[in-house]
Design a protein around this motif. Structure first.
Motif, PDB file in Angstrom:
ATOM      1  N   THR A  67      -0.984  -8.495  -5.495  1.00  0.00           N
ATOM      2  CA  THR A  67      -0.129  -7.678  -4.641  1.00  0.00           C
ATOM      3  C   THR A  67      -0.949  -6.995  -3.553  1.00  0.00           C
ATOM      4  O   THR A  67      -0.533  -6.954  -2.388  1.00  0.00           O
ATOM      5  CB  THR A  67       0.640  -6.655  -5.495  1.00  0.00           C
ATOM      6  OG1 THR A  67       1.498  -7.380  -6.376  1.00  0.00           O
ATOM      7  CG2 THR A  67       1.465  -5.715  -4.643  1.00  0.00           C
TER       8      THR A  67
ATOM      9  N   ASP B 216       7.893 -10.860  -7.497  1.00  0.00           N
ATOM     10  CA  ASP B 216       7.648 -10.221  -8.793  1.00  0.00           C
ATOM     11  C   ASP B 216       8.707  -9.134  -9.015  1.00  0.00           C
ATOM     12  O   ASP B 216       8.785  -8.178  -8.242  1.00  0.00           O
ATOM     13  CB  ASP B 216       6.238  -9.607  -8.800  1.00  0.00           C
ATOM     14  CG  ASP B 216       5.836  -9.122 -10.184  1.00  0.00           C
ATOM     15  OD1 ASP B 216       6.737  -8.828 -11.004  1.00  0.00           O
ATOM     16  OD2 ASP B 216       4.629  -9.042 -10.444  1.00  0.00           O
TER      17      ASP B 216
ATOM     18  N   ASP C 133       4.353 -12.999  -2.750  1.00  0.00           N
ATOM     19  CA  ASP C 133       3.652 -12.221  -3.783  1.00  0.00           C
ATOM     20  C   ASP C 133       4.233 -12.645  -5.131  1.00  0.00           C
ATOM     21  O   ASP C 133       5.388 -12.348  -5.437  1.00  0.00           O
ATOM     22  CB  ASP C 133       3.863 -10.717  -3.543  1.00  0.00           C
ATOM     23  CG  ASP C 133       3.063  -9.878  -4.537  1.00  0.00           C
ATOM     24  OD1 ASP C 133       2.174 -10.432  -5.207  1.00  0.00           O
ATOM     25  OD2 ASP C 133       3.332  -8.661  -4.647  1.00  0.00           O
TER      26      ASP C 133
HETATM   27 MG   LIG Z   1       1.550  -7.952  -8.347  1.00  0.00          MG
END
Ligand SMILES: [Mg+2]
Ligand SMILES: Nc1ncnc2c1ncn2[C@@H]1O[C@H](COP(=O)(O)OP(=O)(O)O)[C@@H](O)[C@H]1O
Length: 248
Positions: free
Chosen positions: A16, A39, A123
């Protein structure tokens, strides 16, 4: 439009942090960027002050251009948009695996929506699953953060094996060192060994272990916006340059 994934089968390694800082760096380099927070924990959405979407009830929205486009939010930065995380991503895997041509679904969806962007950054959550297989197929490059320790080295090797077994192009894999600490013998030793064993799959970048990266949670912004002259920001700049070169 190019697709850049931030991926590792391990959690807590800096995916991230890389997605947020590289997305911002690419935008500063003049690219129009869409960051998709795949995510369900929604960390990159949080860093960009974008709220997770509660309205979306099932993952089908992802494959409907109009609904996908409506779910995209602006950030504090022009030409840097966010697809915030949402709870339907919890079951994205099962959902994808049930679809026809399940491995190329993500790629198709992103190609339709991504026309207005130069780079789409993904991500990713940590695992090897239908979603990851979609990510491997869709991406032009896959940034893989590696904390220079024995276990991370093993995880990286498992990823390379997976690519071998599934006949995927390993040249997409761009490993880089994350949370590296020059004061730790193990880190220095692992970096040297991995450069010797996997040199071709590694970028020459080590993001240092830095409080500035942790402080992104306080500032809710990329490192360069509040600590631009410091080592972590410089490392993410270097990462961006390498990514731009690889994406062509
Ligand atoms: Mg992450
Ligand atoms: N270079 C770094 N130095 C110090 N802490 C870091 C660094 N990169 C990430 N972190 C911290 O480690 C934790 C996990 O990072 P994150 O980017 O969320 O990993 P992932 O997305 O792989 O789970 C977060 O608390 C983050 O602030």
């Amino acid at each position: 439009m190019k697709i850049l994934a931030c991926y590792s089968n391990k959690g807590g390694v800096g995916k991230t942090a890389a997605a947020v800082n590289v997305a911002y760096g690419l935008r500063r380099a003049g690219k129009r960027v869409l960051l998709c927070d795949l995510d369900p924990q929604g960390a990159s959405s949080f860093y960009f002050r974008v709220k997770p979407s509660k309205k979306l009830k099932d993952a089908r929205f992802f494959f409907d251009v109009a609904r996908f486009t409506r779910a995209i939010r602006g950030s504090d930065f022009e030409d840097l948009d966010i697809l915030p995380a949402n709870m339907t991503f919890r079951n994205f895997d099962v959902f994808l695996s049930r679809m026809k041509n399940s491995r190329s679904r993500l790629q198709k969806a992103l190609k339709k929506v991504g026309n207005e962007y130069d780079v789409v950054v993904l991500d990713c959550p940590p695992n090897i699953s239908s979603l990851s297989e979609n990510v491997f197929k869709a991406s032009d490059a896959i940034l893989v953060p590696i904390i220079p320790t024995t276990l991370s080295e093993r995880t990286f090797e498992q990823l390379i094996e997976f690519f071998d077994e599934h006949d995927l192009p390993k040249k997409k894999i761009l490993g880089f060192f994350s949370m590296a600490q020059a004061s730790k013998k193990l880190h220095v030793g692992t970096i040297d060994k991995m450069k010797a064993d996997h040199g071709k799959r590694l970028l020459d970048v080590a993001v240092p272990f830095a409080t500035d990266v942790e402080k992104m949670g306080v500032h809710r912004a990329p490192v360069a916006t509040f600590a631009g002259s410091r080592p972590a920001a410089a490392a993410y700049d270097a990462l961006c340059r390498d990514v731009l070169e690889r994406l062509g």
